[in-house]
Structures are given as C-alpha cells and as structure tokens.
Enzyme design. Structure first.
Site, PDB file in Angstrom:
ATOM      1  N   HIS A 119       0.775  -1.143   0.142  1.00 44.16           N
ATOM      2  CA  HIS A 119      -0.027   0.106   0.022  1.00 44.16           C
ATOM      3  C   HIS A 119       0.943   1.336   0.058  1.00 44.16           C
ATOM      4  CE1 HIS A 119      -3.850  -2.388   1.759  1.00 44.16           C
ATOM      5  NE2 HIS A 119      -3.600  -2.694   0.226  1.00 44.16           N
ATOM      6  N   CYS A 127       4.533  13.631  -7.095  1.00 45.26           N
ATOM      7  CA  CYS A 127       3.590  14.941  -7.611  1.00 45.26           C
ATOM      8  C   CYS A 127       2.341  14.179  -7.835  1.00 45.26           C
ATOM      9  CB  CYS A 127       4.423  15.489  -8.699  1.00 45.26           C
ATOM     10  SG  CYS A 127       2.957  16.750  -9.551  1.00 45.26           S
ATOM     11  N   CYS A 130       2.598  14.778 -12.172  1.00 41.79           N
ATOM     12  CA  CYS A 130       3.575  14.228 -13.218  1.00 41.79           C
ATOM     13  C   CYS A 130       4.331  12.955 -12.644  1.00 41.79           C
ATOM     14  CB  CYS A 130       4.523  15.033 -13.524  1.00 41.79           C
ATOM     15  SG  CYS A 130       5.728  15.571 -12.010  1.00 41.79           S
ATOM     16  N   THR A 193      -3.670  -8.202  10.918  1.00 34.13           N
ATOM     17  CA  THR A 193      -4.525  -7.706   9.811  1.00 34.13           C
ATOM     18  C   THR A 193      -5.948  -8.128   9.856  1.00 34.13           C
ATOM     19  OG1 THR A 193      -4.931  -7.311   7.334  1.00 34.13           O
ATOM     20  CG2 THR A 193      -3.798  -9.216   7.722  1.00 34.13           C
ATOM     21  N   ALA A 236       0.884  -9.357  18.581  1.00 34.38           N
ATOM     22  CA  ALA A 236       2.042  -9.657  17.858  1.00 34.38           C
ATOM     23  C   ALA A 236       3.274  -9.330  18.785  1.00 34.38           C
ATOM     24  CB  ALA A 236       2.204  -8.601  16.675  1.00 34.38           C
TER      25      ALA A 236
HETATM   26  N1  APR Z   1      -1.244  -7.556  17.420  1.00 36.16           N
HETATM   27  C1  APR Z   1      -1.815  -8.230  16.596  1.00 36.16           C
HETATM   28  N2  APR Z   1      -2.913  -7.840  15.811  1.00 36.16           N
HETATM   29  C2  APR Z   1      -3.685  -6.855  16.367  1.00 36.16           C
HETATM   30  C3  APR Z   1      -3.084  -6.046  17.380  1.00 36.16           C
HETATM   31  C4  APR Z   1      -1.894  -6.519  18.047  1.00 36.16           C
HETATM   32  N3  APR Z   1      -1.426  -5.825  19.074  1.00 36.16           N
HETATM   33  N4  APR Z   1      -3.892  -4.909  17.791  1.00 36.16           N
HETATM   34  C5  APR Z   1      -4.546  -4.951  16.846  1.00 36.16           C
HETATM   35  N5  APR Z   1      -4.731  -5.817  16.047  1.00 36.16           N
HETATM   36  C6  APR Z   1      -5.349  -6.452  14.795  1.00 36.16           C
HETATM   37  C7  APR Z   1      -7.053  -6.164  14.923  1.00 36.16           C
HETATM   38  O1  APR Z   1      -7.645  -7.207  15.691  1.00 36.16           O
HETATM   39  C8  APR Z   1      -7.415  -6.237  13.626  1.00 36.16           C
HETATM   40  O2  APR Z   1      -7.579  -7.369  12.910  1.00 36.16           O
HETATM   41  O3  APR Z   1      -4.982  -5.797  13.480  1.00 36.16           O
HETATM   42  C9  APR Z   1      -5.995  -5.755  12.630  1.00 36.16           C
HETATM   43  C10 APR Z   1      -5.936  -4.414  12.269  1.00 36.16           C
HETATM   44  O4  APR Z   1      -6.867  -4.109  11.284  1.00 36.16           O
HETATM   45  P1  APR Z   1      -6.819  -2.822  10.253  1.00 36.16           P
HETATM   46  O5  APR Z   1      -6.742  -1.536  11.048  1.00 36.16           O
HETATM   47  O6  APR Z   1      -8.046  -3.135   9.427  1.00 36.16           O
HETATM   48  O7  APR Z   1      -5.509  -2.834   9.542  1.00 36.16           O
HETATM   49  P2  APR Z   1      -5.268  -3.769   8.307  1.00 36.16           P
HETATM   50  O8  APR Z   1      -5.755  -5.008   8.002  1.00 36.16           O
HETATM   51  O9  APR Z   1      -3.738  -3.516   7.864  1.00 36.16           O
HETATM   52  O10 APR Z   1      -5.933  -2.884   7.216  1.00 36.16           O
HETATM   53  C11 APR Z   1      -5.793  -2.995   5.728  1.00 36.16           C
HETATM   54  O11 APR Z   1      -6.948  -1.037   5.164  1.00 36.16           O
HETATM   55  O12 APR Z   1      -7.288   1.016   5.586  1.00 36.16           O
HETATM   56  C12 APR Z   1      -6.612   0.178   4.730  1.00 36.16           C
HETATM   57  O13 APR Z   1      -4.856   0.618   3.448  1.00 36.16           O
HETATM   58  C13 APR Z   1      -5.139   0.463   4.845  1.00 36.16           C
HETATM   59  O14 APR Z   1      -3.469  -0.982   4.914  1.00 36.16           O
HETATM   60  C14 APR Z   1      -4.539  -0.667   5.392  1.00 36.16           C
HETATM   61  C15 APR Z   1      -5.534  -1.803   4.869  1.00 36.16           C
END
Ligand code: APR
Length: 256
Positions: A119, A127, A130, A193, A236
C-alpha cells in the site's frame, strides 16, 4: 501453547516463508490501526474516508495534514518486539519475504531486509500530476494535527502521499512479487490484519490454495480464521517472540 509449538514446528521446517503484516503489528509501537477512532483535528473523520483520491481533491490541506501528522507520529515511535521477531525469522529462514500493508517504516527499522509495501509508504511522496518523487517533509507536526497545504512540484502539481488510496491500483510489481511468493511458500504467517481489504487479503488465501500452511496472529477473530491452519490469539509483540523462541530455541538461549 500447543498451537505455538505446532506453529513453531511448521515455521522451523519451512524453506520458503512469507510474513504478511497489517496495522496490528505496529499497534504496540503506538500507531493507531485503521479501525481505531481518530483523535485531535481528525476526530470527526473516518480514516477510510480520508484515504481516497476524492478526499484529497476535495480538501487537499486536510488530507495532506493528516498524512504529515501520521508520518510525524511514526518518526517518533520505535519498532516493537513483533517487528524484531519478524526480522529474526528472516535471519533464521533466509528465503523469507515480508509483505506489509503498512505505510510505516517500522519493519525496515527493525532490520527487515526489503519488505514489500503493498500500500505504498508515507516516506515516498510524489507529484499528483507528473508522479515525480518529492522529498518527505520534516515530520515535526503538532500533536493535535493541523491543516497543511501540500507543497507544489516544479510542474505546478500538488505533492501527494506515496500511498495507495481506496479505489487505486496496488503497485503492479509489488503485488506480483507478493502473489508469486505466496504461491511458492511453505508457511505464510499473517499478523495483525483484519483481512478485509482487497486485493491484499487474497495473499493468505493464495498461500493456502497452493498448499502453504497459514498461521495467523491476531487477538481478534478475522475472516482469515477460516484460511489459517493455526490461529494464535494474542498480540504480535507477545506471540511473535514466543514463536521465534519455540522455532529456534538457540535464538532464545542467545538472548537475541
Ligand atoms: N497484535 C496483532 N494484531 C492486532 C493488534 C496487536 N497488538 N492490535 C490489533 N490487531 C489486529 C486487529 O484485531 C485487526 O484485525 O490488527 C488488525 C488491524 O486491522 P486494520 O486496522 O483493518 O488494518 P489492516 O488489516 O492493516 O488494514 C488493511 O486497510 O485502511 C486500509 O490501506 C489500509 O493497509 C490498510 C488496509
């Protein structure tokens, strides 16, 4: 603990590993995830509504100010034991590729070699007209945030953050490399994630479809629970170091 041991066994025996990360891995460094409420100047806004080309077109000062504030915040925090454990996995399993959805640089700062940023990055503004790369700003934004006019490129276009906004295509080469690695891997470790933003969320699914063992680290359930062979419920910064110590006991003994 049984699950950690099982996951460690799969990891230690894997030749090719993909570590796929999201905002959760940076949460314990103090970087809010996308599902956390915004604060300060951005309290009234939703992160997903600010991360669009339309938002930048409608109110460039608001959106540029938000990204400069986020970059500033990241410059003031440190990688946590989760990022360090990922770098340790790379050290023990040389055919490891880190694929992150995060736009911060905490993997690099923890020692990861060349993480793929699906991402984009907060540190590669360009820019909007361009595409010429621009220098990142100083990163000393006030804590409460502020509106900030984006700098101008020599061509007159506005400088925009080097990130992928909702509705934009992912960098083609990065996506191809990530999909190829997922296809070929023995183990894919998905960390922090929500697994709801596509096409990135396909990556663990591709690994599983092609016979890789998917291990998930997340304190909460996600749609990837169904794809993961092993679900490690926890943060994590706690679970990843445990996993590394269990996979490579000499690592724990060395205290590194
Ligand atoms: N350790 C592990 N996981 C965790 C922790 C932690 N300490 N704290 C929160 N989480 C988990 C949450 O339970 C959730 O499932 O991390 C996840 C975060 O989710 P999102 O905020 O949706 O992040 P992400 O999955 O990276 O989002 C994907 O969405 O907004 C867009 O482009 C943006 O890259 C991003 C994409």
């Amino acid at each position: 603990m049984v699950d950690v041991r099982e996951a460690a066994k799969a990891l230690a025996g894997a030749r090719r590993v993909v570590v796929f990360t999201g905002a959760g891995i940076s949460a314990e460094s103090g970087v809010p995830t996308f599902r956390d409420a915004l604060t300060g100047l951005w309290e009234r806004y939703d992160a997903q509504a600010l991360a669009t080309p339309q938002a930048f077109e409608d109110d460039p000062d608001l959106v540029w100010g938000w990204y400069e504030w986020r970059r500033s915040l990241i410059q003031g925090v440190h990688p946590n034991p989760g990022h360090e454990a990922v770098a340790a996995i790379e050290a023990h399993a040389p055919h490891t590729l880190v694929v992150t959805q995060n736009v911060d640089d905490l993997h690099e700062r923890a020692g990861s070699r060349a993480p793929i940023h699906l991402h984009g990055s907060l540190f590669t503004p360009r820019c909007a007209a361009c595409s010429r790369p621009a220098e990142p700003g100083r990163g000393d934004e006030p804590e409460e945030g502020r509106r900030l006019a984006p700098p101008r490129c020599g061509c007159g276009g506005a400088i925009r953050p080097g990130v992928v906004w909702f509705g934009e295509a992912l960098p083609e080469e990065a996506l191809e490399e990530a999909v190829q690695a997922a296809t070929d891997c023995d183990v894919l470790l998905t960390v922090g994630t929500s697994g709801v933003v596509y096409p990135a969320a396909e990556i663990p699914k591709v690994a599983s479809m092609f016979g890789g063992t998917v291990i998930q680290v997340n304190p909460r359930p996600t749609p990837l629970d169904a794809v993961a062979a092993i679900n490690l419920h926890g943060s994590a910064a706690v679970v990843l170091p445990e996993l590394v110590s269990a996979a490579w006991p000499e690592h724990a003994a060395a205290g590194s």
